[in-house]
Design an enzyme around this catalytic site. Structure first.
Site, PDB file in Angstrom:
ATOM      1  CE  LYS A 172      -1.760   3.043   1.876  1.00 45.06           C
ATOM      2  NZ  LYS A 172      -1.474   4.426   1.436  1.00 45.06           N
ATOM      3  CD  GLU A 175      -2.548   8.507   1.026  1.00 39.38           C
ATOM      4  OE1 GLU A 175      -1.524   7.794   1.105  1.00 39.38           O
ATOM      5  OE2 GLU A 175      -3.237   8.824   2.014  1.00 39.38           O
ATOM      6  NE  ARG A 176       1.038  12.640   1.527  1.00 34.75           N
ATOM      7  CZ  ARG A 176       1.607  13.153   2.602  1.00 34.75           C
ATOM      8  NH1 ARG A 176       1.895  14.420   2.646  1.00 34.75           N
ATOM      9  NH2 ARG A 176       1.890  12.397   3.633  1.00 34.75           N
ATOM     10  CB  SER A 225       4.417  10.404  10.405  1.00 34.87           C
ATOM     11  OG  SER A 225       3.107   9.892  10.365  1.00 34.87           O
ATOM     12  CB  CYS A 280      13.373   9.266   7.684  1.00 36.66           C
ATOM     13  SG  CYS A 280      14.368   7.966   6.989  1.00 36.66           S
ATOM     14  CD  GLU A 382       9.975  13.609  10.619  1.00 31.82           C
ATOM     15  OE1 GLU A 382       8.808  13.223  10.761  1.00 31.82           O
ATOM     16  OE2 GLU A 382      10.857  12.916  10.084  1.00 31.82           O
TER      17      GLU A 382
HETATM   18  P1  NAD Z   1       2.523   9.171   6.814  1.00 31.96           P
HETATM   19  O1  NAD Z   1       2.664   8.555   8.155  1.00 31.96           O
HETATM   20  O2  NAD Z   1       1.562  10.296   6.660  1.00 31.96           O
HETATM   21  O3  NAD Z   1       2.042   8.061   5.746  1.00 31.96           O
HETATM   22  C1  NAD Z   1       2.707   6.834   5.615  1.00 31.96           C
HETATM   23  C2  NAD Z   1       1.712   5.784   5.131  1.00 31.96           C
HETATM   24  O4  NAD Z   1       0.694   5.632   6.114  1.00 31.96           O
HETATM   25  C3  NAD Z   1       1.024   6.153   3.831  1.00 31.96           C
HETATM   26  O5  NAD Z   1       0.937   4.999   3.019  1.00 31.96           O
HETATM   27  C4  NAD Z   1      -0.353   6.620   4.272  1.00 31.96           C
HETATM   28  O6  NAD Z   1      -1.370   6.360   3.328  1.00 31.96           O
HETATM   29  C5  NAD Z   1      -0.601   5.810   5.538  1.00 31.96           C
HETATM   30  N1  NAD Z   1      -1.444   6.519   6.501  1.00 31.96           N
HETATM   31  C6  NAD Z   1      -1.475   7.862   6.725  1.00 31.96           C
HETATM   32  N2  NAD Z   1      -2.368   8.150   7.689  1.00 31.96           N
HETATM   33  C7  NAD Z   1      -2.904   6.975   8.081  1.00 31.96           C
HETATM   34  C8  NAD Z   1      -3.889   6.619   9.062  1.00 31.96           C
HETATM   35  N3  NAD Z   1      -4.486   7.549   9.821  1.00 31.96           N
HETATM   36  N4  NAD Z   1      -4.202   5.323   9.215  1.00 31.96           N
HETATM   37  C9  NAD Z   1      -3.597   4.387   8.459  1.00 31.96           C
HETATM   38  N5  NAD Z   1      -2.667   4.655   7.521  1.00 31.96           N
HETATM   39  C10 NAD Z   1      -2.322   5.933   7.335  1.00 31.96           C
HETATM   40  O7  NAD Z   1       3.980   9.577   6.335  1.00 31.96           O
HETATM   41  P2  NAD Z   1       4.396  10.425   5.056  1.00 31.96           P
HETATM   42  O8  NAD Z   1       4.025  11.845   5.277  1.00 31.96           O
HETATM   43  O9  NAD Z   1       3.944   9.745   3.820  1.00 31.96           O
HETATM   44  O10 NAD Z   1       5.988  10.261   5.119  1.00 31.96           O
HETATM   45  C11 NAD Z   1       6.825  11.091   5.871  1.00 31.96           C
HETATM   46  C12 NAD Z   1       7.151  10.477   7.202  1.00 31.96           C
HETATM   47  O11 NAD Z   1       7.758   9.205   7.025  1.00 31.96           O
HETATM   48  C13 NAD Z   1       8.151  11.299   7.995  1.00 31.96           C
HETATM   49  O12 NAD Z   1       7.758  11.312   9.343  1.00 31.96           O
HETATM   50  C14 NAD Z   1       9.451  10.523   7.828  1.00 31.96           C
HETATM   51  O13 NAD Z   1      10.395  10.700   8.854  1.00 31.96           O
HETATM   52  C15 NAD Z   1       8.945   9.138   7.811  1.00 31.96           C
HETATM   53  N6  NAD Z   1       9.910   8.242   7.205  1.00 31.96           N
HETATM   54  C16 NAD Z   1      10.600   7.428   8.028  1.00 31.96           C
HETATM   55  C17 NAD Z   1      11.560   6.593   7.511  1.00 31.96           C
HETATM   56  C18 NAD Z   1      12.345   5.683   8.410  1.00 31.96           C
HETATM   57  O14 NAD Z   1      13.001   4.817   7.885  1.00 31.96           O
HETATM   58  N7  NAD Z   1      12.287   5.830   9.716  1.00 31.96           N
HETATM   59  C19 NAD Z   1      11.807   6.577   6.131  1.00 31.96           C
HETATM   60  C20 NAD Z   1      11.059   7.407   5.309  1.00 31.96           C
HETATM   61  C21 NAD Z   1      10.104   8.240   5.872  1.00 31.96           C
END
Ligand code: NAD
Length: 498
Positions: A172, A175-176, A225, A280, A382
Site C-alpha cells: 500500500k 497515495e500522494r 510518521s 527521514c 519533525e
Molecule cells: P505518513 O505517516 O503520513 O504516511 C505513511 C503511510 O501511512 C502512507 O501509506 C499513508 O497512506 C498511511 N497513513 C497515513 N495516515 C494513516 C492513518 N491515519 N491510518 C492508516 N494509515 C495511514 O507519512 P508520510 O508523510 O507519507 O511520510 C513522511 C514520514 O515518514 C516522515 O515522518 C518521515 O520521517 C517518515 N519516514 C521514516 C523513515 C524511516 O526509515 N524511519 C523513512 C522514510 C520516511
C-alpha cells in the site's frame, strides 16, 4: 484525467468508489488521480495472494532469485522513466531520484543472495544419532505500507526480500505519489514473477485498516510518521501479526570545535537541504560545541546557502525542488514563524522563495535558524523541510544529552578530528544509525536500517540481514532414525547430554 489503479493478480484495475487528486509539486497543478481501494478491493488482493502462495512457497529459492536478477536489469533499463515519474509526483530533482532508485536496486541485489541467506543452520550429532537444524520458512501473505518521500526505495526495502523468501506481498504505497511505485511493481511481472505474488493496492486509511484487520496478513512492514507507525504497530500486534514500524526523526549533527569547518558545512548543506529536507535521515539540527565553532558554522553556512539552487524537478542543475503539498509548505512556514516568535534568529529565510515561472509550486527556500533551544516547538517537531536549526552548547556531553533527550533516535553524526571523542560518541549515543564525519549514515543494503526510541516500533530493522529474519519464521527440527529393531525405553526426566 488519468487514474492510477491497483495491481491485482497481474492486472491493473481502477475500481473503487473514491479517487484522490495527485499534484505535480513543481507546478502546483493536479496531474492525475489515484484510486482509493475499498475494503472489498483489498480483500480481493489478499485472496489472490493467498491463492498464489502455495506454489510460490514451493518454488526453489534459486528460481525466485533469478526473477530478482531480471528485475534488477529491468529497473536499470527503465531508470529514466522511473526517475521522471518520481519527479512528477514527489518533486525531487532527477539526480536525487536516481540516487533513490540506485539505493533501491541495491536491495534487489541483496535479495538475489536468497539461496545463500536461506541456508539455515545445521548441527550433526547433538546427541548420539541425533541431528538438529533450523530452517527459515516464509510467513505467507505479508504487507507493506510506505511513505511519500521515497516512493521507489522504501517499497524496495521490503518486497524483494519478502518475495524471494517465499512470501506473497500486498503493498500500500503513499497515495500522494503512487505512479513510480506502481510502474516498478509492474516490472516484476515482466521479470517473470507469477501473477498474484506481488500486488499493489493504492488507498488511504480504509485500505490500511483492512490489511491490519485481516487474519490472512501475517506480517506488516510500515515506514512513515511516528503517530501512524505507533498506530500500525499497536493494531497489527494486537491482531497477532509480526510488525516493524519505522517512524519519524530529528537528526542532529554535533559540530566539534576541532572539526574541519569547511567540510562540515558542505556536508551539512547537502544533508540538510537535499530532497528539500524530506528525508527521514536529513540532518535538521546542527549542535555547535562552543561559541567560536557556532559563530563560524553559522557564518560559513549562511554564505554557502547563497549558492543553493531551487526549482522544478526536471532541471537537473537544481539542488532541490518543492515539498510535497501546499499544506506541507504552509506547515514548514509555520515552524519557521514559531521559531522566530519563540526567540530564535532566522539567519537565512526561505519563507518567500522566488522561483520564476513556477510561482504556484510548493517551494520552501533553504532556511537557517540560529539560537534554537530545546524548549522550542520547531526543535521538538519533525519539520520535514529544508530548514537547518543551530543549537549552541558548551560541551560534547551537553550535545549528547540533548540528542538523547529527544523523542526520536533515527540518525546522528559527529564532525570532528578527534578519534577518541568520535568513538565515545558512537558507543554511547542513544541513536540507531551513527555517522562519523558522514552526514547521512544510511546503512548499505547488506546491513539493516532502523532507528531507536520513537523512530522504530518493533525489534527487527528494515532490509539487510534483519529483513531476512523479519520475512521468515524459524523452524527447528531434531531428527533421529533408529536402527531397525532398536527401541528406546520411555524417559521421564528432561533429555540432556550429561
Ligand atoms: P505518513 O505517516 O503520513 O504516511 C505513511 C503511510 O501511512 C502512507 O501509506 C499513508 O497512506 C498511511 N497513513 C497515513 N495516515 C494513516 C492513518 N491515519 N491510518 C492508516 N494509515 C495511514 O507519512 P508520510 O508523510 O507519507 O511520510 C513522511 C514520514 O515518514 C516522515 O515522518 C518521515 O520521517 C517518515 N519516514 C521514516 C523513515 C524511516 O526509515 N524511519 C523513512 C522514510 C520516511
Amino acid at each position: 484525467m488519468a487514474i492510477v489503479g491497483h495491481l491485482i493478480n497481474g492486472q491493473i484495475v481502477t475500481d473503487g468508489d473514491r479517487n484522490q487528486d495527485i499534484y505535480n509539486p513543481s507546478t502546483g497543478e493536479i496531474s492525475k488521480q489515484v484510486a482509493l481501494a475499498s475494503r472489498t478491493t483489498v480483500e480481493r488482493a489478499i485472496s489472490v495472494a493467498q491463492d498464489a502462495y502455495p506454489a510460490w512457497r514451493n518454488t526453489p529459492a534459486i528460481k525466485r532469485a533469478r526473477i530478482m536478477f531480471k528485475f534488477k536489469d529491468l529497473l536499470e533499463q527503465h531508470a529514466d522513466e522511473i526517475c521522471s515519474l518520481i519527479g512528477a509526483e514527489h518533486g525531487k530533482i532527477s539526480h536525487d531520484a536516481a540516487g533513490e532508485l540506485q539505493r533501491g536496486i541495491e536491495n534487489v541485489e541483496y535479495a538475489c543472495c536468497a539461496p545463500e541467506l536461506l541456508k539455515g543452520e545445521h548441527s550433526k550429532n547433538v546427541a548420539p544419532g541425533i541431528d538438529s537444524w533450523s530452517e527459515f520458512q516464509p510467513l505467507g501473505v505479508v504487507a507493506g505500507i510506505t511513505p511519500f518521500n521515497f516512493p521507489a526505495m522504501v517499497p524496495l526495502w521490503m518486497y524483494p526480500m519478502a518475495i524471494v523468501c517465499g512470501n506473497c506481498f500486498i503493498l500500500k504505497p503513499s497515495e500522494r505519489d503512487p505512479s513510480s511505485t506502481l510502474y516498478i511493481a509492474e516490472l516484476l511481472k515482466k521479470a517473470g514473477l507469477p501473477d498474484g505474488v506481488m500486488n499493489v493496492v493504492n488507498g488511504d486509511k480504509e485500505a490500511v485498516d483492512t490489511l491490519l484487520a485481516d487474519d490472512r496478513i501475517k506480517a506488516v512492514s510500515f515506514v512513515g510518521s511516528t503517530p501512524i507507525a505507533e498506530y500500525i504497530y499497536s493494531t497489527a500486534s494486537a491482531n497477532g501479526k509480526r510488525c516493524q514500524a519505522l517512524g519519524g526523526a530529528k537528526n542532529h549533527a554535533i559540530v566539534m570545535p576541532d572539526a574541519d569547518m569547511d567540510n562540515a558545512v558542505s556536508q551539512l548543506l547537502g544533508a540538510a537541504f537535499g530532497s528539500s529536507g524530506e528525508r527521514c535521515m536529513a540532518l535538521s539540527v546542527a549542535v555547535a560545541v562552543g561559541e567560536a565553532a557556532a559563530d563560524q558554522l553559522v557564518s560559513k553556512m549562511a554564505e554557502a546557502m547563497k549558492t543553493l539552487k531551487i526549482g522544478p524537478c526536471h532541471d537537473s542543475s537544481n539542488d532541490f525542488g518543492p515539498v510535497i503539498t501546499k499544506q506541507h509548505q504552509q506547515k514548514v512556514f509555520g515552524y519557521i514563524d514559531s521559531a522566530q516568535e519563540q526567540g530564535a534568529s532566522v539567519v537565512v529565510d526561505g519563507r518567500n522563495p522566488d522561483i520564476a515561472g513556477y510561482e504556484d509550486g510548493f517551494y520552501v527556500g533553504g532556511t537557517l535558524i540560529d539560537h534554537v533551544t530545546s524548549q522550542m516547538e520547531s526543535y521538538n517537531a519533525e519539520i520535514f523541510g529544508p530548514v537547518l536549526q543551530v543549537v549552541r552548547v558548551n560541551s560534547m556531553q551537553e550535545a549528547m544529552d540533548l540528542i538523547d533527550a529527544h523523542e526520536y533516535g533515527n540518525g546522528t553524526c559527529i564532525f570532528t578530528r578527534d578519534g577518541e571523542a568520535a568513538r565515545y560518541f558512537s558507543d554511547h549515543i542513544q541513536v540507531g544509525m551513527v555517522g562519523i564525519n558522514i552526514p547521512l549514515p544510511v546503512p548499505v543494503s547488506y546491513h539493516s536500517f532502523g532507528g531507536w526510541k520513537r523512530s522504530l516500533f518493533g525489534d527487527l530493522h528494515a532490509y539487510g540481514p534483519d529483513g531476512v529474519r523479519f520475512y521468515t519464521k524459524r523452524k527447528t527440527i531434531t531428527q533421529r532414525w533408529p536402527s531397525a529393531g532398536v527401541r528406546e525405553g520411555a524417559q521421564f526426566s528432561m533429555p540432556t547430554m550429561s
